[in-house]
Design an enzyme around this catalytic site. Structure first.
Site, PDB file in Angstrom:
ATOM      1  N   THR A 177       0.812  -1.222   0.000  1.00  0.00           N
ATOM      2  CA  THR A 177       0.000   0.000   0.000  1.00  0.00           C
ATOM      3  C   THR A 177       0.845   1.272   0.000  1.00  0.00           C
ATOM      4  OG1 THR A 177      -0.121  -0.126   2.402  1.00  0.00           O
ATOM      5  CG2 THR A 177      -1.971  -1.074   1.177  1.00  0.00           C
TER       6      THR A 177
ATOM      7  N   ASP B 167       6.192   2.659  -3.185  1.00  0.00           N
ATOM      8  CA  ASP B 167       6.917   1.708  -4.034  1.00  0.00           C
ATOM      9  C   ASP B 167       6.103   0.438  -4.256  1.00  0.00           C
ATOM     10  OD1 ASP B 167       8.844   3.597  -3.663  1.00  0.00           O
ATOM     11  OD2 ASP B 167      10.389   2.233  -2.929  1.00  0.00           O
TER      12      ASP B 167
ATOM     13  N   LEU C 125       9.117  -4.510   1.169  1.00  0.00           N
ATOM     14  CA  LEU C 125       9.078  -3.043   1.108  1.00  0.00           C
ATOM     15  C   LEU C 125       8.413  -2.446   2.343  1.00  0.00           C
ATOM     16  CD1 LEU C 125       7.973  -2.516  -2.617  1.00  0.00           C
ATOM     17  CD2 LEU C 125      10.210  -3.114  -1.706  1.00  0.00           C
TER      18      LEU C 125
ATOM     19  N   SER D   2       8.801   4.001   7.577  1.00  0.00           N
ATOM     20  CA  SER D   2       9.830   4.513   6.669  1.00  0.00           C
ATOM     21  C   SER D   2      10.114   5.999   6.824  1.00  0.00           C
ATOM     22  CB  SER D   2       9.418   4.225   5.220  1.00  0.00           C
ATOM     23  OG  SER D   2       8.427   5.149   4.808  1.00  0.00           O
TER      24      SER D   2
ATOM     25  N   THR E 225      18.572   1.222   2.185  1.00  0.00           N
ATOM     26  CA  THR E 225      18.438   2.673   1.980  1.00  0.00           C
ATOM     27  C   THR E 225      19.753   3.429   2.101  1.00  0.00           C
ATOM     28  OG1 THR E 225      17.580   4.683   3.044  1.00  0.00           O
ATOM     29  CG2 THR E 225      17.712   2.760   4.432  1.00  0.00           C
TER      30      THR E 225
ATOM     31  N   GLU F 144      19.996   6.020   3.698  1.00  0.00           N
ATOM     32  CA  GLU F 144      20.072   6.510   5.081  1.00  0.00           C
ATOM     33  C   GLU F 144      21.139   5.750   5.869  1.00  0.00           C
ATOM     34  OE1 GLU F 144      18.437   9.807   6.328  1.00  0.00           O
ATOM     35  OE2 GLU F 144      18.603   8.358   7.959  1.00  0.00           O
TER      36      GLU F 144
ATOM     37  N   TYR G   8      15.880   4.930  12.375  1.00  0.00           N
ATOM     38  CA  TYR G   8      15.447   4.282  11.125  1.00  0.00           C
ATOM     39  C   TYR G   8      16.650   3.705  10.372  1.00  0.00           C
ATOM     40  CZ  TYR G   8      14.127   4.125   6.151  1.00  0.00           C
ATOM     41  OH  TYR G   8      13.947   3.750   4.839  1.00  0.00           O
TER      42      TYR G   8
ATOM     43  N   LYS H 164      17.366  -0.223   9.538  1.00  0.00           N
ATOM     44  CA  LYS H 164      17.568  -0.679   8.150  1.00  0.00           C
ATOM     45  C   LYS H 164      18.922  -1.383   7.997  1.00  0.00           C
ATOM     46  CE  LYS H 164      14.053   0.394   5.451  1.00  0.00           C
ATOM     47  NZ  LYS H 164      13.346  -0.585   4.616  1.00  0.00           N
TER      48      LYS H 164
HETATM   49  P1  NAP Z   1       5.920   3.970   2.399  1.00  0.00           P
HETATM   50  O1  NAP Z   1       5.153   4.679   1.329  1.00  0.00           O
HETATM   51  O2  NAP Z   1       6.075   4.601   3.729  1.00  0.00           O
HETATM   52  O3  NAP Z   1       5.259   2.526   2.575  1.00  0.00           O
HETATM   53  C1  NAP Z   1       5.523   1.723   3.697  1.00  0.00           C
HETATM   54  C2  NAP Z   1       4.640   0.490   3.652  1.00  0.00           C
HETATM   55  O4  NAP Z   1       4.933  -0.321   4.803  1.00  0.00           O
HETATM   56  C3  NAP Z   1       3.136   0.764   3.680  1.00  0.00           C
HETATM   57  O5  NAP Z   1       2.495  -0.114   2.794  1.00  0.00           O
HETATM   58  C4  NAP Z   1       2.759   0.426   5.120  1.00  0.00           C
HETATM   59  O6  NAP Z   1       1.413  -0.017   5.270  1.00  0.00           O
HETATM   60  C5  NAP Z   1       3.691  -0.745   5.361  1.00  0.00           C
HETATM   61  N1  NAP Z   1       3.829  -1.072   6.783  1.00  0.00           N
HETATM   62  C6  NAP Z   1       4.122  -0.230   7.798  1.00  0.00           C
HETATM   63  N2  NAP Z   1       4.127  -0.894   8.970  1.00  0.00           N
HETATM   64  C7  NAP Z   1       3.820  -2.188   8.676  1.00  0.00           C
HETATM   65  C8  NAP Z   1       3.661  -3.346   9.454  1.00  0.00           C
HETATM   66  N3  NAP Z   1       3.836  -3.350  10.794  1.00  0.00           N
HETATM   67  N4  NAP Z   1       3.345  -4.516   8.840  1.00  0.00           N
HETATM   68  C9  NAP Z   1       3.152  -4.539   7.497  1.00  0.00           C
HETATM   69  N5  NAP Z   1       3.279  -3.464   6.697  1.00  0.00           N
HETATM   70  C10 NAP Z   1       3.618  -2.299   7.291  1.00  0.00           C
HETATM   71  O7  NAP Z   1       7.403   3.639   1.874  1.00  0.00           O
HETATM   72  P2  NAP Z   1       8.003   3.686   0.376  1.00  0.00           P
HETATM   73  O8  NAP Z   1       8.483   5.059   0.098  1.00  0.00           O
HETATM   74  O9  NAP Z   1       7.079   3.003  -0.542  1.00  0.00           O
HETATM   75  O10 NAP Z   1       9.304   2.803   0.577  1.00  0.00           O
HETATM   76  C11 NAP Z   1       9.258   1.382   0.418  1.00  0.00           C
HETATM   77  C12 NAP Z   1      10.413   0.773   1.184  1.00  0.00           C
HETATM   78  O11 NAP Z   1      11.658   1.271   0.685  1.00  0.00           O
HETATM   79  C13 NAP Z   1      10.422   1.088   2.679  1.00  0.00           C
HETATM   80  O12 NAP Z   1      10.931  -0.050   3.321  1.00  0.00           O
HETATM   81  C14 NAP Z   1      11.387   2.239   2.798  1.00  0.00           C
HETATM   82  O13 NAP Z   1      11.949   2.265   4.085  1.00  0.00           O
HETATM   83  C15 NAP Z   1      12.394   1.882   1.730  1.00  0.00           C
HETATM   84  N6  NAP Z   1      13.097   2.992   1.090  1.00  0.00           N
HETATM   85  C16 NAP Z   1      12.399   4.028   0.574  1.00  0.00           C
HETATM   86  C17 NAP Z   1      13.076   5.045  -0.080  1.00  0.00           C
HETATM   87  C18 NAP Z   1      12.327   6.211  -0.696  1.00  0.00           C
HETATM   88  O14 NAP Z   1      12.975   7.227  -0.985  1.00  0.00           O
HETATM   89  N7  NAP Z   1      11.026   6.090  -0.947  1.00  0.00           N
HETATM   90  C19 NAP Z   1      14.480   4.994  -0.207  1.00  0.00           C
HETATM   91  C20 NAP Z   1      15.145   3.895   0.310  1.00  0.00           C
HETATM   92  C21 NAP Z   1      14.460   2.889   0.957  1.00  0.00           C
HETATM   93  P3  NAP Z   1       0.191   1.031   5.582  1.00  0.00           P
HETATM   94  O15 NAP Z   1      -0.083   1.711   4.270  1.00  0.00           O
HETATM   95  O16 NAP Z   1      -0.904   0.124   5.999  1.00  0.00           O
HETATM   96  O17 NAP Z   1       0.693   1.940   6.649  1.00  0.00           O
HETATM   97  O1  G4F Z   2      11.912  13.774   2.581  1.00  0.00           O
HETATM   98  P1  G4F Z   2      12.613  13.401   3.819  1.00  0.00           P
HETATM   99  O2  G4F Z   2      11.791  13.186   5.031  1.00  0.00           O
HETATM  100  O3  G4F Z   2      13.473  12.112   3.434  1.00  0.00           O
HETATM  101  P2  G4F Z   2      14.717  11.380   4.135  1.00  0.00           P
HETATM  102  O4  G4F Z   2      14.830  11.732   5.559  1.00  0.00           O
HETATM  103  O5  G4F Z   2      15.910  11.604   3.284  1.00  0.00           O
HETATM  104  O6  G4F Z   2      14.245   9.843   4.051  1.00  0.00           O
HETATM  105  C1  G4F Z   2      13.690   9.300   2.867  1.00  0.00           C
HETATM  106  O7  G4F Z   2      14.715   8.812   2.052  1.00  0.00           O
HETATM  107  C2  G4F Z   2      15.462   7.702   2.623  1.00  0.00           C
HETATM  108  C3  G4F Z   2      16.551   7.351   1.600  1.00  0.00           C
HETATM  109  O8  G4F Z   2      17.702   8.098   1.859  1.00  0.00           O
HETATM  110  C4  G4F Z   2      14.510   6.568   2.872  1.00  0.00           C
HETATM  111  F1  G4F Z   2      15.192   5.495   3.349  1.00  0.00           F
HETATM  112  C5  G4F Z   2      13.450   7.004   3.858  1.00  0.00           C
HETATM  113  O9  G4F Z   2      12.531   5.932   4.054  1.00  0.00           O
HETATM  114  C6  G4F Z   2      12.706   8.197   3.272  1.00  0.00           C
HETATM  115  O10 G4F Z   2      11.992   7.771   2.145  1.00  0.00           O
HETATM  116  O11 G4F Z   2      13.721  14.506   4.179  1.00  0.00           O
HETATM  117  C7  G4F Z   2      14.697  14.910   3.238  1.00  0.00           C
HETATM  118  C8  G4F Z   2      15.473  16.096   3.802  1.00  0.00           C
HETATM  119  C9  G4F Z   2      16.033  15.880   5.204  1.00  0.00           C
HETATM  120  O12 G4F Z   2      17.331  16.391   5.267  1.00  0.00           O
HETATM  121  C10 G4F Z   2      15.115  16.704   6.091  1.00  0.00           C
HETATM  122  O13 G4F Z   2      15.732  17.199   7.296  1.00  0.00           O
HETATM  123  O14 G4F Z   2      14.589  17.213   3.898  1.00  0.00           O
HETATM  124  C11 G4F Z   2      14.830  17.847   5.141  1.00  0.00           C
HETATM  125  N1  G4F Z   2      13.629  18.616   5.513  1.00  0.00           N
HETATM  126  C12 G4F Z   2      13.595  19.955   5.714  1.00  0.00           C
HETATM  127  N2  G4F Z   2      12.376  20.330   6.097  1.00  0.00           N
HETATM  128  C13 G4F Z   2      12.414  18.116   5.756  1.00  0.00           C
HETATM  129  C14 G4F Z   2      11.611  19.202   6.122  1.00  0.00           C
HETATM  130  N3  G4F Z   2      11.927  16.855   5.690  1.00  0.00           N
HETATM  131  C15 G4F Z   2      10.619  16.675   5.977  1.00  0.00           C
HETATM  132  N4  G4F Z   2      10.119  15.420   5.872  1.00  0.00           N
HETATM  133  N5  G4F Z   2       9.801  17.707   6.359  1.00  0.00           N
HETATM  134  C16 G4F Z   2      10.241  18.999   6.445  1.00  0.00           C
HETATM  135  O15 G4F Z   2       9.509  19.917   6.817  1.00  0.00           O
END
Ligand code: NAP
Ligand code: G4F
Length: 325
Positions: free
Chosen positions: A12, A15, A82, A86, A127, A129, A151, A155
């Site tokens: 949901t 990704d 996934l 997050s 990630t 991160e 986080y 990870k």
């Molecule tokens: P997201 O939109 O936050 O989606 C997270 C998913 O995890 C949702 O479907 C959520 O379900 C599910 N979830 C949360 N808690 C759970 C639990 N206890 N049991 C089962 N499912 C659970 O994240 P995303 O951006 O698609 O990212 C996908 C994955 O890649 C994550 O693991 C994230 O940490 C990792 N990642 C993301 C990025 C990025 O930039 N997007 C980069 C690197 C790694 P609900 O909808 O029900 O809450």
């Molecule tokens: O969009 P962000 O919350 O992403 P962040 O922390 O980089 O994490 C995302 O990317 C990771 C991969 O590197 C994933 F693993 C993780 O699950 C997630 O998808 O913040 C990006 C940057 C940070 O430096 C934060 O401090 O934006 C800065 N920022 C500044 N003002 C803010 C804000 N971030 C958020 N969310 N909200 C603000 O108001």
């Protein structure tokens, strides 16, 4: 030959929805672990038109028995983990939950795969991160890790567990070390979507300012639709491995804002207000990935630059906000 089955945890999420669509288009039977929630979490699958095609299985990453049942029910030969808590910011407020869901949750999925079908291929959503306080200017698979958030640490545990299951149980378990990737389906708490939603509201007179934290931090932002392709490619390789997936370009939050506001003819300086509430206890100042291995071994490449990505997101939010009642 019968269609392949895949199981996606986090279906949901942003990704999960894009990956479900990709796999369905490739002819897979797609199963998704669906944690019961009181709100509608299926809007992304609905948006991509795959909600009625995916088969949802009730379960939670913290409940190993539900994962075993999901493996049995799906008969999956590819499993994509996934699911996670997050959002980096929340991980300081809920460090234990983050460790359980994001860290031990991955171990639970690895265990379910090992118990039910150890030959199934496994993908772990690692990630950038994990690089945190970066030890090299451009981060690759060889760069040492230095996570800066609960986080990132959760990870890193999941990442090493994935390597351990590959090395000790001979499982086809791969990690994608993905840098930030965004889309119109991005959660509103992440900075790109927070900005593009605010730009749309400000342009339409529904909001007057945008409060942000550290706008000097830099991220390597790509398009989620490109990044799920890399996940699938990893599981098609003969040997499991770890891959950095990134664009190789980094931009400040400030410049990302400028691009978003300029797209609708506004000056971001007039609307962005710095609010210490959004600063993090420890910041990841800069991330910049080196995707050479993914390019050479997977034949993968990012297709979407930041301006294209942000304007796509602003356009989607302009439409969404204008349709609000
Ligand atoms: P997201 O939109 O936050 O989606 C997270 C998913 O995890 C949702 O479907 C959520 O379900 C599910 N979830 C949360 N808690 C759970 C639990 N206890 N049991 C089962 N499912 C659970 O994240 P995303 O951006 O698609 O990212 C996908 C994955 O890649 C994550 O693991 C994230 O940490 C990792 N990642 C993301 C990025 C990025 O930039 N997007 C980069 C690197 C790694 P609900 O909808 O029900 O809450
Ligand atoms: O969009 P962000 O919350 O992403 P962040 O922390 O980089 O994490 C995302 O990317 C990771 C991969 O590197 C994933 F693993 C993780 O699950 C997630 O998808 O913040 C990006 C940057 C940070 O430096 C934060 O401090 O934006 C800065 N920022 C500044 N003002 C803010 C804000 N971030 C958020 N969310 N909200 C603000 O108001």
């Amino acid at each position: 030959m019968a269609n392949k089955s895949a199981l996606i945890t986090g279906i949901t999420g942003q990704d999960g929805a894009y990956l479900a669509k990709l796999l369905i288009d490739k002819g897979y039977n797609v199963f998704g672990l669906h944690a019961r929630r009181s709100t509608n979490t299926l809007w992304r699958l609905q948006h991509l038109g795959v909600e009625s095609t995916v088969q949802l299985v009730e379960g939670d990453l913290m409940d190993l028995s539900s994962l075993i049942r999901a493996m049995e029910k799906s008969q999956a030969c590819e499993v994509y983990n996934l699911g996670a808590q997050s959002f980096v910011g929340t991980s300081w407020d809920q460090p234990v939950l983050t460790a359980q869901v994001t860290g031990v949750g991955a171990l639970n999925v690895l265990e379910a795969v090992r118990i039910v079908n150890a030959k199934a291929r496994f993908y772990q959503a690692s990630t950038s991160e994990m690089f945190g306080l970066i030890q090299e200017e451009k981060q690759s698979e060889e760069t040492p890790f230095y996570p800066r958030s609960p986080y990132g640490i959760a990870k890193l545990y999941a990442h090493w567990m994935t390597i351990n299951y590959r090395e000790s149980h001979g499982m086809h378990a791969s990690s994608g070390i993905l840098f930030n990737h965004e889309s119109p389906l991005r959660g509103i708490e992440f900075v790109t979507r927070k900005v593009t939603d605010a730009v749309a509201r400000i342009k339409q007179g529904k909001q007057h300012e945008l409060r942000l934290g550290n706008i000097d931090s830099k991220r390597d932002w790509g398009f989620a639709g490109d990044y799920v392709e890399a996940m699938w490619l990893m599981l098609q390789q003969d040997l499991a491995d770890d891959f950095v997936v990134a664009t190789g370009q980094t931009t400040t939050v400030r410049d990302m804002c400028r691009i978003a506001f300029e797209h609708v003819g506004l000056d971001h300086d007039k609307f962005v207000v710095i609010d210490p509430k959004f600063y993090r206890p420890a910041e990841v100042d800069v991330l910049l990935g080196n995707p050479a291995k993914a390019i050479n071994k997977l034949g993968w490449r990012a297709t979407t630059d930041l301006t294209t990505l942000i304007t796509m997101m602003v356009d989607a939010d302009m439409k969404r906000v204008s349709q609000e009642v």
